[in-house]
Design a protein around this motif. Structure first.
Motif, PDB file in Angstrom:
ATOM      1  N   ARG A  29     -46.203  62.820 150.094  1.00  0.00           N
ATOM      2  CA  ARG A  29     -47.481  62.114 150.033  1.00  0.00           C
ATOM      3  C   ARG A  29     -48.053  61.929 151.440  1.00  0.00           C
ATOM      4  O   ARG A  29     -49.250  62.065 151.666  1.00  0.00           O
ATOM      5  CB  ARG A  29     -47.285  60.750 149.370  1.00  0.00           C
ATOM      6  N   MET A  67     -47.019  53.814 148.569  1.00  0.00           N
ATOM      7  CA  MET A  67     -47.822  54.218 147.410  1.00  0.00           C
ATOM      8  C   MET A  67     -49.187  53.561 147.432  1.00  0.00           C
ATOM      9  O   MET A  67     -49.315  52.400 147.816  1.00  0.00           O
ATOM     10  CB  MET A  67     -47.143  53.732 146.127  1.00  0.00           C
ATOM     11  N   VAL A 100     -50.544  59.665 143.968  1.00  0.00           N
ATOM     12  CA  VAL A 100     -49.305  58.903 143.935  1.00  0.00           C
ATOM     13  C   VAL A 100     -48.170  59.904 143.829  1.00  0.00           C
ATOM     14  O   VAL A 100     -48.343  61.000 143.336  1.00  0.00           O
ATOM     15  CB  VAL A 100     -49.230  57.965 142.706  1.00  0.00           C
ATOM     16  N   PRO A 101     -47.013  59.541 144.298  1.00  0.00           N
ATOM     17  CA  PRO A 101     -45.892  60.460 144.134  1.00  0.00           C
ATOM     18  C   PRO A 101     -45.392  60.406 142.703  1.00  0.00           C
ATOM     19  O   PRO A 101     -45.642  59.438 141.989  1.00  0.00           O
ATOM     20  CB  PRO A 101     -44.842  59.891 145.086  1.00  0.00           C
ATOM     21  N   GLU A 102     -44.697  61.418 142.329  1.00  0.00           N
ATOM     22  CA  GLU A 102     -44.061  61.380 141.019  1.00  0.00           C
ATOM     23  C   GLU A 102     -42.985  60.307 141.055  1.00  0.00           C
ATOM     24  O   GLU A 102     -42.300  60.137 142.053  1.00  0.00           O
ATOM     25  CB  GLU A 102     -43.424  62.731 140.714  1.00  0.00           C
ATOM     26  N   VAL A 150     -43.026  52.499 145.233  1.00  0.00           N
ATOM     27  CA  VAL A 150     -42.366  53.229 146.313  1.00  0.00           C
ATOM     28  C   VAL A 150     -43.181  52.966 147.572  1.00  0.00           C
ATOM     29  O   VAL A 150     -44.411  53.056 147.538  1.00  0.00           O
ATOM     30  CB  VAL A 150     -42.306  54.739 146.015  1.00  0.00           C
ATOM     31  N   ASN A 161     -48.257  64.381 136.311  1.00  0.00           N
ATOM     32  CA  ASN A 161     -49.698  64.446 136.588  1.00  0.00           C
ATOM     33  C   ASN A 161     -50.203  65.878 136.654  1.00  0.00           C
ATOM     34  O   ASN A 161     -51.276  66.202 136.160  1.00  0.00           O
ATOM     35  CB  ASN A 161     -50.019  63.736 137.900  1.00  0.00           C
ATOM     36  N   PHE A 187     -52.143  65.733 142.225  1.00  0.00           N
ATOM     37  CA  PHE A 187     -51.941  64.427 141.612  1.00  0.00           C
ATOM     38  C   PHE A 187     -53.177  63.774 140.985  1.00  0.00           C
ATOM     39  O   PHE A 187     -53.176  62.589 140.736  1.00  0.00           O
ATOM     40  CB  PHE A 187     -51.353  63.446 142.633  1.00  0.00           C
TER      41      PHE A 187
END
Lengths: 615, 467
Positions: B323, A255, A237-239, A252, B119, A17
């Motif tokens: 995450r 985050m 960060v997440p998609e 989200v 990303n 990421f």
């Protein structure tokens, strides 16, 4: 150990990421030509001749007010939403005064700094204003969002309701140039994040009730990630799977930061918890009762409310309710006449756009743009999406006509806030104003076809189709601003409608209409209702149908609307070449109808319910 | 942007000839045989015989575990069959083995973009920032580059790639079409219209260009023009639900309600999963005064929308769990994945994460239901097979461990950890020869692993003692 099943066989784990700004357009200062939102527009062939707006802010003496909202970094959503403004005749002298809501800062909220404060400017009747805030006692001091005007106690003097992030204010007009905040005593203070509001008598008892929209359940003690600060872009960060085209950056839980087009920005509203809406019933004794749940308008879905409008969309004589929601479907509630509302958002066609998609609606305006006698709806939206126009087809149905009416293409790159239907050239057709400005300061660093500060858009209505007139209506329209609230009204009582803007982190803008009163004949009505006949004294909710030279024009006395703002409560009709009004039908709030013939135009007329033309 | 006039896949495969012989100087007979195998696989790929091609590439991998090409081609085949995650795994290995190969990187970025992992895609594309790198690509790959940029909303870069293509083939009608699409998204509507008109002048039979033109004209308020363009798109491609939907929506806007319903119902027949079509149909019937019918379509729309929202919510939860894993918050991640599985019992990745976490913690009892579910959902998954191999190995059920590990070896012979596990399983089955071969492979593939070397040493010592 490899943690991820999908990467379990990967012997060279992916760099997770990390964002690297690698492309040429990331560099500063490469923009060759400003985006459309900041360009000086070409003159338009469709503009009204000899009508132009002139910047009067400084000359009028209101440039001393400066809106302030957080820091320039705009770390949190609350810092970007700005505030509303009002044209209001608070001292009953027949001249519109100006009220400007202000924001605040985190330091001020914590008591570590003085809050910037709202401002009330009294109209000196010579084109200038005097700051009377301190004397009037309406500085607010909270993190202001918007306001609406209404004479809730029917004493003939306008009261002011101010929405805040924090407790709201109900400024009762003391009839002597001062106000007293009675919000707590009246039971309408709330305490979360309120935005749009509007007074309207939904139950026909002659007393103004109050609707207040809630935006986000936000707390500075536990905020979502900021747009700047300690988190590094490489922290991960997440998609984002959520569809966010034409909307802000979704959050989200957990985050470290939120993204818009790969860039770190403030979070929300998507992903944050929505704040409820409130309907307050006026008890007639200076207090209100929260009837939101009972009436069925409490926003159970937790949508993000912004602009609010009471309107009678089905012309049954009862006020219905529209709430423009940000990034979530809009609400349209039909008044059933028994103190409750039916949610007709979806079936009416106004909850979603023509593709069945929710939009990030901000401000709302109601007007009859095609002269069919019905109330149509316009709402502003985020950039990368068109503002939306809903045509009222009758029978409770609306059709989106954004593109047919000529609004779609032009508004795409703009992020719209305040919006007003108003006939600036007095030709008898409702023109349309939208004021704009992006929420993310960093948009100026990229070639995204938009800009942080944006010019306003003035669409001239030519027989039901809109044409943006750009700089043809005055160089003042070319200025880029971070505009939020907008109001229209005839502050100089010269027979044409002027514009007031509240700009984020900037002084306000007062644009004087020069030439509108020469371009066409006009008629301005001050309506006085009779509470004994179940109409509020300031006649809010009253609809007027004006027939001149065979054409029908509809307008109404409305509280709130636009983006958390208040326009002139007087009803203004542009009449074009008509020198008389053959039929003026006043449908008073409460249901009574009166009909008049006006032989002399280009004047201000006062009509009192049951008494006729008194002035 | 994505509709090319000829098959983009075929063009890419045909352009791969140049890659085949890379680094091959006077090959040995064995190498020549291997190369022939690779050629055979590529030919199968070009004929769209994907599973056959994958089998051939897997055979090639066995004798050439460090050659990136079969992984790349397998990735292409997987992508063409819609298995994008599997394709990304293969590309990851290809890029690991040949990190400078531009085409591999580009294809990997393409997969990431299609998987909405923007990303990752951005990171991979960094190499094309370096001056001239894009110039080295064959034209078909530059097309792909422009397409990836488009997907990533990097519109200026997409236009840059199109400029590069124009230098090579200025008359290609796709250039103007794709430019028109980019300009439209940048709100540069005049330029968009001009580009689309140019494209249509050069290639009047391209339905996509008519469709794009129709969309743009509608956006600009020219309803009759939009309708005309969309009618042409539908004439040229009668079974495209997207074209029919838009034509229906424009007809609706023009108050041609019966006509709109006709187009929209055709679109719904062709794509019953489009919420947009049902919304428009609901609106159309509403306007015809048939509220019952409108409500029926309204319900269909709401149902599809609700399902899409649920899917999005699950994706968000999954991303949140990932995450947390990255941040080392394993306990919290496990709770999130458990929630995902509860909401969506068939969510393969969530089962995968949970299985892997329980396996890692040695809790085989809790790992099993997730492994079993994974296998029932996707028996061909190499990741699933790898986890199964580890499970059975830990259970000391070496026969089963070997069964699954061999499945993995077939597609990933260069995976050192797998080869070591396989060796250990063969040892458990008392097959020292096979174990020795696997341990040797593991050491060869990961010479830095002291534990692998020690195991190999022990086995060699044992063999010597046995002798």
């Amino acid at each position: 150990m490899q943690k991820h099943p999908r990467q379990i066989l990967n012997q060279a784990p992916l760099k997770l990421f990390a964002y690297i700004c690698v492309f040429s357009f990331c560099a500063l200062g490469q923009e060759q030509k400003p985006p459309m939102t900041a360009q000086v527009p070409l003159p338009s062939n469709n503009s009204a001749l000899d009508v132009a707006f002139t910047e009067m802010t400084k000359a009028a003496g209101i440039e001393g007010f400066r809106h302030l909202s957080g820091t320039p970094a705009k770390d949190y959503l609350i810092e970007s939403t700005g505030a509303g403004c009002a044209f209001v005749d608070y001292d009953n002298d027949g001249w519109l005064d100006v009220y400007l809501v202000n924001g605040s800062t985190l330091e001020a909220l914590r008591g570590l700094a003085k809050p910037p404060g709202a401002a009330l400017y009294r109209n000196n009747r010579d084109g200038t204003f005097t700051d009377v805030t301190a004397k009037a006692g309406v500085a607010n001091g909270g993190w202001g969002q918007g306001l609406c005007i209404g004479d809730f106690d029917n004493d003939g003097w306008q009261d002011i309701y101010v929405t805040n992030f924090g407790g709201n204010r109900l400024y009762h007009n003391n009839r002597n140039g001062t106000f007293t905040d009675i919000a707590i005593k009246a039971g309408v203070a709330l305490g979360g994040w309120s935005t749009g509001c509007a007074f309207g008598d939904y139950d026909g008892d002659g007393l103004l009730d109050l609707f207040v929209a809630g935006y986000v359940d936000f707390n500075f003690e536990n905020p979502p990630p900021s747009a700047t600060g300690e988190a590094e872009m490489s922290d991960g960060v997440p998609e984002q799977s959520r569809k966010t085209a034409g909307m802000g950056a979704a959050y989200v839980a957990g985050m470290k930061y939120c993204q818009f087009r790969g860039q770190r920005v403030s979070c929300g509203p998507l992903g944050l918890k929505g704040a409820p809406d409130h309907l307050f019933h006026n008890n007639g004794d200076g207090t209100f009762t929260d009837v939101s749940a009972k009436a069925g308008v409490a926003d159970r879905a937790g949508y993000y409310g912004f602009g609010v409008a009471w309107l009678d969309f089905d012309d049954d004589g009862r006020l219905d309710l529209l709430v423009a929601n940000d990034s979530t479907p809009n609400y349209l509630y039909r008044n059933k006449g028994d103190g409750t509302f039916e949610d007709v958002s979806y079936s009416s066609g106004v909850s979603l756009n023509e593709n069945g998609r929710e939009q990030a609606c901000m401000g709302v305006s109601v007007g009859d743009y095609d002269g069919d006698g019905r109330a149509d709806i316009h709402m502003t939206n985020f950039s990368d999406d068109a503002n939306v126009l809903y045509h009222n087809d009758g029978e409770g149905l609306f059709t989106e006509t954004t593109f047919q009416a000529g609004i779609g293409e032009m508004t795409f790159p703009f992020l719209g806030w305040g919006t007003n239907f108003f006939d600036y050239d007095n030709d008898g057709f409702s023109d349309l104003l939208t004021v704009n400005g992006h929420v993310y300061p960093l948009v100026d660093r990229f070639k995204w076809g938009t800009s942080y500060k944006q010019r306003l858009l003035l669409f001239r209505n030519l027989h039901g189709r809109f044409f943006e007139v750009g700089s043809s209506a005055g160089a003042a329209l070319n200025t880029v601003r971070s505009a939020r609230g907008s109001a229209t009204g005839d502050f100089d009582n010269d027979g044409d409608l002027d514009i007031l803007l509240n700009n984020l982190d900037d002084p306000p803008t007062l644009l004087r209409n020069d030439g509108g009163n020469k371009a066409g004949h006009w008629l301005t009505l001050r309506l006085v209702g009779d509470p004994g006949r179940k109409c509020p004294r300031d006649a809010i909710g009253t609809v007027v149908f004006c027939t001149a030279q065979g054409r029908l024009i509809r307008d109404e006395v409305a509280s709130g609307r636009s983006y958390n703002s208040q326009s002139d409560l007087r009803v203004h009709f542009g009449l074009g070449t008509a020198t008389a009004v053959k039929k003026l039908e006043v449908r008073w709030a409460g249901g009574q109808k009166e009909t008049y013939e006006i032989k002399d135009v280009d004047r201000f007329v006062t009509i009192e319910q049951g008494k006729g033309i008194v002035k | 942007m994505l509709g090319k006039i000829s098959s983009p896949f075929l063009v890419l495969v045909l352009s791969l000839g140049a890659l085949v012989g890379l680094g091959a100087s006077r090959p040995s007979l064995q190498q020549q045989q291997s190369e022939r195998l690779l050629d055979e696989g590529i030919a199968l790929l070009a004929r769209r015989q994907f599973s056959e091609a994958i089998n051939v590439f897997n055979r090639f991998k066995q004798t050439n575990p460090r050659d990136a090409r079969p992984y790349f081609y397998t990735g292409m085949a997987e992508a063409e069959t819609g298995r994008l995650s599997a394709a990304a795994l293969e590309l990851d290995e290809a890029v690991r083995l040949a990190p400078q190969q531009l085409e591999y990187l580009l294809f990997q970025a393409n997969l990431f973009a299609r998987l909405k992992q923007k990303n990752h895609a951005d990171d991979v594309l960094a190499i094309f920032r370096q001056a001239g790198n894009a110039d080295h690509l064959d034209a078909s790959w530059v097309w792909l580059l422009s397409e990836v940029y488009y997907r990533l909303e990097r519109f200026d870069d997409a236009l840059g790639a199109l400029d590069l293509l124009e230098k090579r083939k200025p008359d290609d009608p796709r250039l103007d079409l794709n430019r028109g699409q980019v300009y439209a998204l940048q709100s540069r509507f005049d330029q968009a219209q001009e580009s689309l008109q140019k494209s249509l002048a050069k290639h009047p039979d391209n339905p996509l260009a008519h469709f794009e033109s129709g969309k743009l004209l509608y956006l600009r308020g020219d309803l009759p023009g939009a309708r005309k363009a969309l009618l042409e798109a539908v004439r040229l491609d009668q079974n495209n639900p997207q074209y029919l939907q838009k034509l229906g929506a424009v007809s609706l806007a023009m108050k041609e309600i019966d006509e709109a319903i006709g187009y929209l119902e055709r679109a719904a027949d062709l794509d019953s999963g489009s919420a947009e079509v049902y919304y428009s149909l609901g609106q159309a019937w509403q306007r015809k005064g048939q509220r019952a019918k409108a409500a029926e379509y309204g319900q269909k729309f709401q149902k599809l929308k609700q399902e899409a929202e649920q899917t999005e919510e699950i994706e968000r939860q999954l991303a949140r769990g990932e995450r947390m894993l990255d941040e080392g918050k394993d306990g919290e991640a496990r709770a999130v994945f458990a929630q995902v599985v509860q909401a969506d019992p068939d969510n393969w990745p969530a089962h995968g994460y949970l299985a892997e976490m329980f396996l890692g913690a040695g809790d085989l009892q809790k790992a099993w239901p997730h492994l079993a579910k994974m296998e029932s959902l996707d028996a061909d998954s190499v990741v699933g097979a790898w986890l199964m191999a580890r499970y059975w190995h830990q259970q000391k059920q070496f026969e089963k461990a070997c069964f699954y590990a061999e499945k993995v070896r077939l597609v990933r012979p260069g995976h050192a950890q797998l080869r070591h596990l396989l060796g250990s399983a063969y040892l458990g089955l008392n097959q020292p020869e096979k174990a020795l071969a696997e341990f040797e492979a593991a050491v060869r593939l990961a010479p830095e692993r002291a534990d692998y070397r020690a195991d190999l040493q022990r086995l060699e010592n044992r063999k010597r003692q046995d002798k």
